[in-house]
Design a protein around this motif. Sequence first.
Motif, PDB file in Angstrom:
ATOM      1  N   ASP A   1     -87.122  93.288 -19.140  1.00 13.63           N
ATOM      2  CA  ASP A   1     -87.116  94.527 -19.919  1.00 13.63           C
ATOM      3  C   ASP A   1     -87.149  95.757 -19.007  1.00 13.63           C
ATOM      4  OD1 ASP A   1     -87.003  96.020 -22.236  1.00 13.63           O
ATOM      5  OD2 ASP A   1     -89.181  96.107 -22.459  1.00 13.63           O
ATOM      6  N   LYS A   2     -86.238  95.772 -18.038  1.00 15.88           N
ATOM      7  CA  LYS A   2     -86.217  96.856 -17.042  1.00 15.88           C
ATOM      8  C   LYS A   2     -85.544  98.120 -17.553  1.00 15.88           C
ATOM      9  CE  LYS A   2     -86.671  96.433 -12.887  1.00 15.88           C
ATOM     10  NZ  LYS A   2     -87.701  96.829 -11.903  1.00 15.88           N
ATOM     11  N   ILE A   3     -84.717  97.993 -18.598  1.00 15.56           N
ATOM     12  CA  ILE A   3     -83.937  99.162 -19.019  1.00 15.56           C
ATOM     13  C   ILE A   3     -84.034  99.423 -20.519  1.00 15.56           C
ATOM     14  CG2 ILE A   3     -82.317  99.051 -17.096  1.00 15.56           C
ATOM     15  CD1 ILE A   3     -80.365  97.593 -18.930  1.00 15.56           C
ATOM     16  N   GLY A   4     -84.861  98.669 -21.230  1.00 19.93           N
ATOM     17  CA  GLY A   4     -84.989  98.864 -22.654  1.00 19.93           C
ATOM     18  C   GLY A   4     -83.840  98.228 -23.419  1.00 19.93           C
ATOM     19  N   PRO A   5     -83.812  98.402 -24.728  1.00 15.89           N
ATOM     20  CA  PRO A   5     -82.762  97.767 -25.548  1.00 15.89           C
ATOM     21  C   PRO A   5     -81.392  98.355 -25.257  1.00 15.89           C
ATOM     22  CG  PRO A   5     -84.033  99.321 -26.858  1.00 15.89           C
ATOM     23  CD  PRO A   5     -84.732  99.212 -25.540  1.00 15.89           C
ATOM     24  N   MET A   6     -80.395  97.490 -25.179  1.00 11.86           N
ATOM     25  CA  MET A   6     -79.024  97.926 -24.932  1.00 11.86           C
ATOM     26  C   MET A   6     -78.190  97.705 -26.187  1.00 11.86           C
ATOM     27  SD  MET A   6     -78.626  99.222 -21.914  1.00 11.86           S
ATOM     28  CE  MET A   6     -76.895  99.032 -21.492  1.00 11.86           C
ATOM     29  N   PRO A   7     -77.548  98.745 -26.702  1.00  9.81           N
ATOM     30  CA  PRO A   7     -76.713  98.592 -27.896  1.00  9.81           C
ATOM     31  C   PRO A   7     -75.589  97.585 -27.669  1.00  9.81           C
ATOM     32  CG  PRO A   7     -77.125 100.910 -27.431  1.00  9.81           C
ATOM     33  CD  PRO A   7     -77.629 100.141 -26.250  1.00  9.81           C
ATOM     34  N   GLU A   8     -75.177  96.964 -28.749  1.00 10.82           N
ATOM     35  CA  GLU A   8     -74.108  95.974 -28.688  1.00 10.82           C
ATOM     36  C   GLU A   8     -72.831  96.601 -28.121  1.00 10.82           C
ATOM     37  OE1 GLU A   8     -71.740  92.878 -31.676  1.00 10.82           O
ATOM     38  OE2 GLU A   8     -73.391  94.128 -32.413  1.00 10.82           O
ATOM     39  N   GLY A   9     -72.181  95.859 -27.238  1.00 14.51           N
ATOM     40  CA  GLY A   9     -70.911  96.300 -26.681  1.00 14.51           C
ATOM     41  C   GLY A   9     -71.011  97.041 -25.367  1.00 14.51           C
ATOM     42  N   LEU A  10     -72.233  97.351 -24.917  1.00 16.67           N
ATOM     43  CA  LEU A  10     -72.372  98.097 -23.664  1.00 16.67           C
ATOM     44  C   LEU A  10     -72.599  97.195 -22.456  1.00 16.67           C
ATOM     45  CD1 LEU A  10     -74.491 101.258 -24.610  1.00 16.67           C
ATOM     46  CD2 LEU A  10     -72.007 100.887 -24.723  1.00 16.67           C
ATOM     47  N   ILE A  11     -72.944  95.928 -22.688  1.00 20.06           N
ATOM     48  CA  ILE A  11     -73.226  95.002 -21.590  1.00 20.06           C
ATOM     49  C   ILE A  11     -71.947  94.275 -21.186  1.00 20.06           C
ATOM     50  CG2 ILE A  11     -74.445  92.891 -20.946  1.00 20.06           C
ATOM     51  CD1 ILE A  11     -76.741  93.778 -22.738  1.00 20.06           C
ATOM     52  N   HIS A  12     -71.574  94.425 -19.910  1.00 23.65           N
ATOM     53  CA  HIS A  12     -70.376  93.768 -19.391  1.00 23.65           C
ATOM     54  C   HIS A  12     -70.717  93.089 -18.064  1.00 23.65           C
ATOM     55  CE1 HIS A  12     -67.526  95.730 -22.205  1.00 23.65           C
ATOM     56  NE2 HIS A  12     -68.450  96.671 -22.201  1.00 23.65           N
ATOM     57  N   GLU A  13     -70.279  91.854 -17.896  1.00 25.51           N
ATOM     58  CA  GLU A  13     -70.503  91.123 -16.654  1.00 25.51           C
ATOM     59  C   GLU A  13     -69.307  91.281 -15.723  1.00 25.51           C
ATOM     60  OE1 GLU A  13     -71.416  87.072 -17.502  1.00 25.51           O
ATOM     61  OE2 GLU A  13     -73.425  87.546 -18.267  1.00 25.51           O
ATOM     62  N   ILE A  14     -69.599  91.392 -14.438  1.00 28.14           N
ATOM     63  CA  ILE A  14     -68.551  91.452 -13.429  1.00 28.14           C
ATOM     64  C   ILE A  14     -68.884  90.430 -12.353  1.00 28.14           C
ATOM     65  CG2 ILE A  14     -69.704  93.371 -12.193  1.00 28.14           C
ATOM     66  CD1 ILE A  14     -66.825  94.425 -11.596  1.00 28.14           C
ATOM     67  N   GLU A  15     -67.944  89.582 -12.064  1.00 26.27           N
ATOM     68  CA  GLU A  15     -68.167  88.475 -11.131  1.00 26.27           C
ATOM     69  C   GLU A  15     -67.818  88.898  -9.710  1.00 26.27           C
ATOM     70  OE1 GLU A  15     -69.390  85.508 -11.616  1.00 26.27           O
ATOM     71  OE2 GLU A  15     -69.384  85.280 -13.794  1.00 26.27           O
ATOM     72  N   PRO A  16     -68.689  88.620  -8.737  1.00 22.96           N
ATOM     73  CA  PRO A  16     -68.366  88.931  -7.348  1.00 22.96           C
ATOM     74  C   PRO A  16     -67.074  88.247  -6.909  1.00 22.96           C
ATOM     75  CG  PRO A  16     -70.679  88.333  -7.560  1.00 22.96           C
ATOM     76  CD  PRO A  16     -70.032  88.027  -8.875  1.00 22.96           C
ATOM     77  N   GLY A  17     -66.236  88.992  -6.214  1.00 22.07           N
ATOM     78  CA  GLY A  17     -64.993  88.437  -5.705  1.00 22.07           C
ATOM     79  C   GLY A  17     -63.834  88.521  -6.666  1.00 22.07           C
ATOM     80  N   LYS A  18     -64.096  88.961  -7.898  1.00 21.61           N
ATOM     81  CA  LYS A  18     -63.022  89.087  -8.886  1.00 21.61           C
ATOM     82  C   LYS A  18     -62.796  90.554  -9.213  1.00 21.61           C
ATOM     83  CE  LYS A  18     -63.737  84.563 -11.014  1.00 21.61           C
ATOM     84  NZ  LYS A  18     -64.001  83.818 -12.267  1.00 21.61           N
ATOM     85  N   THR A  19     -61.552  90.908  -9.503  1.00 21.58           N
ATOM     86  CA  THR A  19     -61.199  92.286  -9.809  1.00 21.58           C
ATOM     87  C   THR A  19     -61.203  92.511 -11.310  1.00 21.58           C
ATOM     88  OG1 THR A  19     -59.874  92.517  -7.804  1.00 21.58           O
ATOM     89  CG2 THR A  19     -59.421  94.059  -9.583  1.00 21.58           C
ATOM     90  N   CYS A  20     -61.832  93.609 -11.716  1.00 26.77           N
ATOM     91  CA  CYS A  20     -61.909  94.007 -13.110  1.00 26.77           C
ATOM     92  C   CYS A  20     -61.124  95.304 -13.268  1.00 26.77           C
ATOM     93  CB  CYS A  20     -63.380  94.207 -13.501  1.00 26.77           C
ATOM     94  SG  CYS A  20     -63.657  94.959 -15.116  1.00 26.77           S
TER      95      CYS A  20
END
Length: 267
Positions: free
Chosen positions: A90-109
């Motif tokens: 709980d480091k940043i509090g609640p995150m609204p739906e749709g704002l969380i995105h994962e980015i994988e090391p070594g891959k281009t987004c």
Amino acid sequence: MQARFATIASGSSGNCAYAGLGGEHFLIDAGISGKRILTGINHFQIPSLSGILITHEHGDHVRGLGIVARRLRVPVYATPLTWRYLLRHDKIGPMPEGLIHEIEPGKTCNIGNVAITAFDIPHDASQPVGYTLQAGGNKIAVATDLGQATDTVKQHLRDAQVIYIESNHDIEMVRNGRYHYHLKERVLGNRGHLSNVAAGVLLSEICGGLAAHKRPYVLLAHLSEENNRPMLAYDTVLRVLDGNDVKVAKLAVAERHEPGEMIELGG
């Protein structure tokens, strides 16, 4: 197309930088108060943000993240293990739906016209990364909080027009300072922080032999308030560069508590 880069704050007390290129606008880290971040956004007259890129979960990189993401409804990009830590603790509090995105090391987004690549860095965090952002022939590279310059780091910093690189400490100041033994070992270790000398050696290796028009703008970042000084970092890195007969377009030190100079690149 023009590219821009500037820091809102940089140092052991908090980090936040801005990159604008390809018609998109990003923050890299959000480690100061939400109020200060919003003030920095207004200072640089940054239009709506396309995303916030998080390097790792330590407080000096995420302190204001939740507030800014919720207030501005900005997508946030971080590695899977970084997200797991942030949400579990709980480091940043609640995150609204749709704002969380994962980015994988070594891959281009790809975000709009911008190619963003996260790359592994050695640091004592869950899954820390640096970033490159590329669009319209411009490349910005960010690498802070790293204990050593690995081949992966060197590979991703090469050919960048802007290099935002950690120059955290003076080794003798750490050794002779008031930190307890274990913290000294952490800072100086391979998963700690890059010293002034190590930053100079890294830059010498990746910038050596470059033609004048390919030399990068180098911004020294994440200076320790306890174990470094801006002029000491600048002088040490410059001495290493000069000793290796290496030139850069410009060498500067990022401001700790206030927005820095806006770097502007042509397309």
